[in-house]
Design a protein around this motif. Structure first.
Motif, PDB file in Angstrom:
ATOM      1  N   GLY A 173      -0.397  41.713   2.832  1.00  0.00           N
ATOM      2  CA  GLY A 173      -1.178  42.829   2.316  1.00  0.00           C
ATOM      3  C   GLY A 173      -1.902  43.660   3.341  1.00  0.00           C
ATOM      4  O   GLY A 173      -2.568  44.630   2.993  1.00  0.00           O
ATOM      5  N   GLY A 174      -1.794  43.294   4.631  1.00  0.00           N
ATOM      6  CA  GLY A 174      -2.483  44.077   5.651  1.00  0.00           C
ATOM      7  C   GLY A 174      -3.129  43.187   6.695  1.00  0.00           C
ATOM      8  O   GLY A 174      -2.700  42.058   6.928  1.00  0.00           O
ATOM      9  N   GLY A 175      -4.181  43.700   7.333  1.00  0.00           N
ATOM     10  CA  GLY A 175      -4.888  42.932   8.344  1.00  0.00           C
ATOM     11  C   GLY A 175      -4.206  42.971   9.698  1.00  0.00           C
ATOM     12  O   GLY A 175      -3.180  43.629   9.883  1.00  0.00           O
ATOM     13  N   ILE A 176      -4.795  42.267  10.646  1.00  0.00           N
ATOM     14  CA  ILE A 176      -4.275  42.161  12.006  1.00  0.00           C
ATOM     15  C   ILE A 176      -3.838  40.717  12.246  1.00  0.00           C
ATOM     16  O   ILE A 176      -4.554  39.773  11.911  1.00  0.00           O
ATOM     17  N   ALA A 177      -2.660  40.552  12.829  1.00  0.00           N
ATOM     18  CA  ALA A 177      -2.131  39.218  13.103  1.00  0.00           C
ATOM     19  C   ALA A 177      -3.005  38.485  14.118  1.00  0.00           C
ATOM     20  O   ALA A 177      -3.708  39.091  14.921  1.00  0.00           O
ATOM     21  N   TRP A 178      -2.892  37.170  14.106  1.00  0.00           N
ATOM     22  CA  TRP A 178      -3.639  36.342  15.059  1.00  0.00           C
ATOM     23  C   TRP A 178      -3.014  36.411  16.440  1.00  0.00           C
ATOM     24  O   TRP A 178      -3.705  36.512  17.444  1.00  0.00           O
ATOM     25  N   GLN A 179      -1.660  36.345  16.485  1.00  0.00           N
ATOM     26  CA  GLN A 179      -1.000  36.378  17.776  1.00  0.00           C
ATOM     27  C   GLN A 179       0.382  37.007  17.646  1.00  0.00           C
ATOM     28  O   GLN A 179       0.930  37.139  16.556  1.00  0.00           O
ATOM     29  N   ARG A 180       0.932  37.370  18.783  1.00  0.00           N
ATOM     30  CA  ARG A 180       2.194  38.104  18.810  1.00  0.00           C
ATOM     31  C   ARG A 180       3.350  37.303  18.211  1.00  0.00           C
ATOM     32  O   ARG A 180       4.276  37.881  17.631  1.00  0.00           O
ATOM     33  N   THR A 181       3.315  35.978  18.376  1.00  0.00           N
ATOM     34  CA  THR A 181       4.407  35.147  17.886  1.00  0.00           C
ATOM     35  C   THR A 181       4.210  34.707  16.434  1.00  0.00           C
ATOM     36  O   THR A 181       5.035  33.959  15.913  1.00  0.00           O
ATOM     37  N   GLN A 182       3.126  35.160  15.802  1.00  0.00           N
ATOM     38  CA  GLN A 182       2.884  34.851  14.389  1.00  0.00           C
ATOM     39  C   GLN A 182       2.404  36.120  13.682  1.00  0.00           C
ATOM     40  O   GLN A 182       1.303  36.158  13.141  1.00  0.00           O
ATOM     41  N   LEU A 183       3.217  37.116  13.655  1.00  0.00           N
ATOM     42  CA  LEU A 183       2.805  38.392  13.071  1.00  0.00           C
ATOM     43  C   LEU A 183       2.574  38.301  11.563  1.00  0.00           C
ATOM     44  O   LEU A 183       1.982  39.206  10.969  1.00  0.00           O
ATOM     45  N   TYR A 184       2.989  37.202  10.961  1.00  0.00           N
ATOM     46  CA  TYR A 184       2.799  36.987   9.529  1.00  0.00           C
ATOM     47  C   TYR A 184       1.442  36.357   9.221  1.00  0.00           C
ATOM     48  O   TYR A 184       0.989  36.366   8.079  1.00  0.00           O
ATOM     49  N   MET A 221     -10.071  42.674   4.443  1.00  0.00           N
ATOM     50  CA  MET A 221     -10.893  41.469   4.613  1.00  0.00           C
ATOM     51  C   MET A 221     -11.697  41.170   3.358  1.00  0.00           C
ATOM     52  O   MET A 221     -11.789  40.022   2.917  1.00  0.00           O
ATOM     53  N   LYS A 222     -12.268  42.204   2.780  1.00  0.00           N
ATOM     54  CA  LYS A 222     -13.138  42.015   1.614  1.00  0.00           C
ATOM     55  C   LYS A 222     -12.360  41.533   0.403  1.00  0.00           C
ATOM     56  O   LYS A 222     -12.804  40.620  -0.308  1.00  0.00           O
ATOM     57  N   THR A 223     -11.191  42.131   0.166  1.00  0.00           N
ATOM     58  CA  THR A 223     -10.432  41.792  -1.039  1.00  0.00           C
ATOM     59  C   THR A 223      -9.574  40.549  -0.878  1.00  0.00           C
ATOM     60  O   THR A 223      -9.238  39.895  -1.869  1.00  0.00           O
ATOM     61  N   THR A 224      -9.247  40.183   0.356  1.00  0.00           N
ATOM     62  CA  THR A 224      -8.314  39.077   0.591  1.00  0.00           C
ATOM     63  C   THR A 224      -9.011  37.780   0.961  1.00  0.00           C
ATOM     64  O   THR A 224      -8.605  36.706   0.505  1.00  0.00           O
ATOM     65  N   THR A 230     -20.164  35.012  -3.923  1.00  0.00           N
ATOM     66  CA  THR A 230     -21.031  34.366  -2.930  1.00  0.00           C
ATOM     67  C   THR A 230     -21.095  35.126  -1.612  1.00  0.00           C
ATOM     68  O   THR A 230     -22.069  34.989  -0.869  1.00  0.00           O
ATOM     69  N   GLY A 231     -20.036  35.876  -1.306  1.00  0.00           N
ATOM     70  CA  GLY A 231     -19.965  36.551  -0.017  1.00  0.00           C
ATOM     71  C   GLY A 231     -19.411  35.684   1.089  1.00  0.00           C
ATOM     72  O   GLY A 231     -19.305  36.139   2.237  1.00  0.00           O
ATOM     73  N   VAL A 232     -19.049  34.424   0.807  1.00  0.00           N
ATOM     74  CA  VAL A 232     -18.487  33.568   1.851  1.00  0.00           C
ATOM     75  C   VAL A 232     -17.150  34.140   2.311  1.00  0.00           C
ATOM     76  O   VAL A 232     -16.365  34.651   1.513  1.00  0.00           O
ATOM     77  N   VAL A 233     -16.900  34.073   3.614  1.00  0.00           N
ATOM     78  CA  VAL A 233     -15.693  34.635   4.210  1.00  0.00           C
ATOM     79  C   VAL A 233     -14.821  33.498   4.729  1.00  0.00           C
ATOM     80  O   VAL A 233     -15.280  32.657   5.512  1.00  0.00           O
ATOM     81  N   TYR A 234     -13.574  33.484   4.273  1.00  0.00           N
ATOM     82  CA  TYR A 234     -12.633  32.450   4.695  1.00  0.00           C
ATOM     83  C   TYR A 234     -11.869  32.892   5.938  1.00  0.00           C
ATOM     84  O   TYR A 234     -11.895  34.054   6.324  1.00  0.00           O
ATOM     85  N   ASP A 235     -11.168  31.962   6.562  1.00  0.00           N
ATOM     86  CA  ASP A 235     -10.642  32.202   7.904  1.00  0.00           C
ATOM     87  C   ASP A 235      -9.382  33.057   7.939  1.00  0.00           C
ATOM     88  O   ASP A 235      -9.316  34.027   8.702  1.00  0.00           O
ATOM     89  N   GLY A 236      -8.337  32.697   7.179  1.00  0.00           N
ATOM     90  CA  GLY A 236      -7.084  33.416   7.311  1.00  0.00           C
ATOM     91  C   GLY A 236      -6.158  33.182   6.138  1.00  0.00           C
ATOM     92  O   GLY A 236      -6.478  32.452   5.197  1.00  0.00           O
ATOM     93  N   ILE A 237      -4.980  33.795   6.216  1.00  0.00           N
ATOM     94  CA  ILE A 237      -4.012  33.704   5.135  1.00  0.00           C
ATOM     95  C   ILE A 237      -2.594  33.705   5.703  1.00  0.00           C
ATOM     96  O   ILE A 237      -2.323  34.323   6.733  1.00  0.00           O
ATOM     97  N   ASN A 238      -1.729  32.962   5.035  1.00  0.00           N
ATOM     98  CA  ASN A 238      -0.286  32.958   5.321  1.00  0.00           C
ATOM     99  C   ASN A 238       0.062  32.279   6.640  1.00  0.00           C
ATOM    100  O   ASN A 238       1.111  32.547   7.234  1.00  0.00           O
ATOM    101  N   ARG A 239      -0.754  31.356   7.056  1.00  0.00           N
ATOM    102  CA  ARG A 239      -0.496  30.645   8.325  1.00  0.00           C
ATOM    103  C   ARG A 239       0.835  29.908   8.273  1.00  0.00           C
ATOM    104  O   ARG A 239       1.560  29.832   9.272  1.00  0.00           O
ATOM    105  N   ASN A 240       1.165  29.357   7.107  1.00  0.00           N
ATOM    106  CA  ASN A 240       2.413  28.628   6.934  1.00  0.00           C
ATOM    107  C   ASN A 240       3.464  29.449   6.180  1.00  0.00           C
ATOM    108  O   ASN A 240       4.418  28.889   5.637  1.00  0.00           O
TER     109      ASN A 240
END
Length: 392
Positions: A173-184, A221-224, A230-240
């Motif tokens: 749905g968007g965002g910036i990847a963590w690293q070049r070899t994991q663009l997902y 970031m806000k919607t995903t 609560t406003g708690v922010v989780y770390d990431g999505i689609n790592r696997n």
């Protein structure tokens, strides 16, 4: 998260008693010998001299962690001389904190040496594999350009900004990847840094594309990855590559979201961003997954050692907003003050001035640069807030 990439209220009486036991100075904190013991019959008179302690921490950290070639700061104080990119980006920010506080050319010279040294240690170039790493350095460099007007900082920030935008795609749905070899794999460290960077470039240059990007990344970031209640922010999505959210709750994710909201509020004055920052900040200072007894939790050393330093940096920016409601300002000021006072008394070894990952107790064993930096960010922030009369 990187996984083993490199692993206004008066001080409480109990704090003052602990001061006496630790033989801290009543009026200064040089970290070494020659301090004046606190008079326990006048506990109320104790002064937290954050600026003096910050000076001592800056000096001792430089001596302890600077590499033999003076290009970068090493991994720890027990013989590991490894260059790690993202802590050195934060070291640049911490040197900048000291320069803003003191106007000393010692710090401005160290800033420039470190900027060039990171490039040298990174193989002669600023870009690397990790989009969040590049974001940390880009934001520190752009901050330094705004302060010094030295074009070398702007050039580094612009180069890295171009690289970071290459990590944007529609996967998850968007965002910036963590690293070049994991663009997902998308996460808050990369996307939050990019949001802050795009906002600051818009503020500097007025390019509408930067504002559009900042808003888009923030909305993602806000919607995903942010709980709307609560406003708690989780770390990431689609790592696997399964579309699932990593519901890890780290202090630095909260800080980056707060920082993103503050930057967008500063340039748009849209109250939505301010209210979002407040919601997440209110959770940060009260969530037992993030704090224990009003003190930001220990997240270990390695990468985790730096996490709460990020939270402190951006909570401080929120606290300093002139548009912030007085009650919220007091709440955050008190929280930051309690953390600073606890660290001052309990979490720093003397005379070594090494800092613990747990600010409620003395450090043991070796100290990572990441861990040292979180404590330095806290003490520099406290010195700044005290100068602004926001804390004692």
């Amino acid at each position: 998260m990187k996984t083993n990439k490199f692993k206004c209220f008066k001080p409480l009486q109990i704090i003052c008693i602990l001061v006496a036991l630790s033989s801290c100075s009543k009026k200064s904190d040089s970290g070494g010998g020659g301090t004046t013991p606190v008079d326990t019959t006048k506990q109320h008179a104790f002064v937290y001299n954050y600026a003096a302690l910050a000076d001592s921490l800056q000096s001792q950290t430089y001596v302890t962690f600077i590499s033999a070639d003076r290009n970068y700061f090493i991994q720890n104080n027990s013989g590991n001389n490894t260059f790690n990119y993202w802590p050195n980006a934060h070291m640049l920010d911490v040197l900048t904190d000291a320069y803003l506080r003191t106007s000393s050319t010692t710090y401005s010279q160290r800033m420039k040496t470190l900027l060039n040294g990171i490039k040298t240690a990174n193989g002669g170039a600023y870009p690397n594999e990790f989009y969040d790493d590049m974001g940390w350095l880009a934001n520190a460099s752009l901050r330094d350009y705004n302060i010094t007007k030295d074009a070398d900082y702007l050039n580094a920030a612009q180069l890295l900004y171009t690289e970071i935008k290459g990590g944007s795609n529609n996967v998850a749905g968007g965002g910036i990847a963590w690293q070049r070899t994991q663009l997902y794999y998308k996460n808050i460290p990369s996307t939050g840094n990019a949001t802050i960077l795009a906002s600051r470039f818009y503020e500097l240059q007025g390019n509408q594309d930067d504002l559009t990007l900042a808003k888009s990344l923030y909305t993602w970031m806000k919607t995903t990855l942010t709980d709307p209640t609560t406003g708690v922010v989780y770390d990431g999505i689609n790592r696997n590559q399964d579309g699932k959210i990593d519901n890890w709750v780290f202090t630095y994710n909260q800080g980056l979201f707060i920082g993103s909201a503050v930057e967008l509020y500063n340039i748009t004055k849209d109250q939505m961003y301010l209210q979002d920052a407040i919601r997440t900040a209110n959770n940060l200072v009260a969530d037992p997954d993030l704090e224990v007894g009003g003190i930001l939790k220990s997240e270990g050393q390695g990468d985790g050692g730096l996490f709460k330093g990020v939270a402190v940096r951006y909570l401080t920016l929120l606290t300093e907003l002139t548009d912030l409601d007085a009650a919220d300002k007091t709440k955050y000021s008190n929280f930051l003050q309690k953390n600073a006072q606890t660290l001052y008394i309990k979490g720093i070894a003397r005379p070594s001035l090494m800092i613990s990952p747990d600010w409620t107790q003395q450090p043991s064993g070796s100290t990572d640069l990441t861990t040292q930096l979180s404590g330095m960010i806290m003490i520099e922030a406290a010195a700044k807030l005290k100068a602004e009369s926001d804390i004692q």
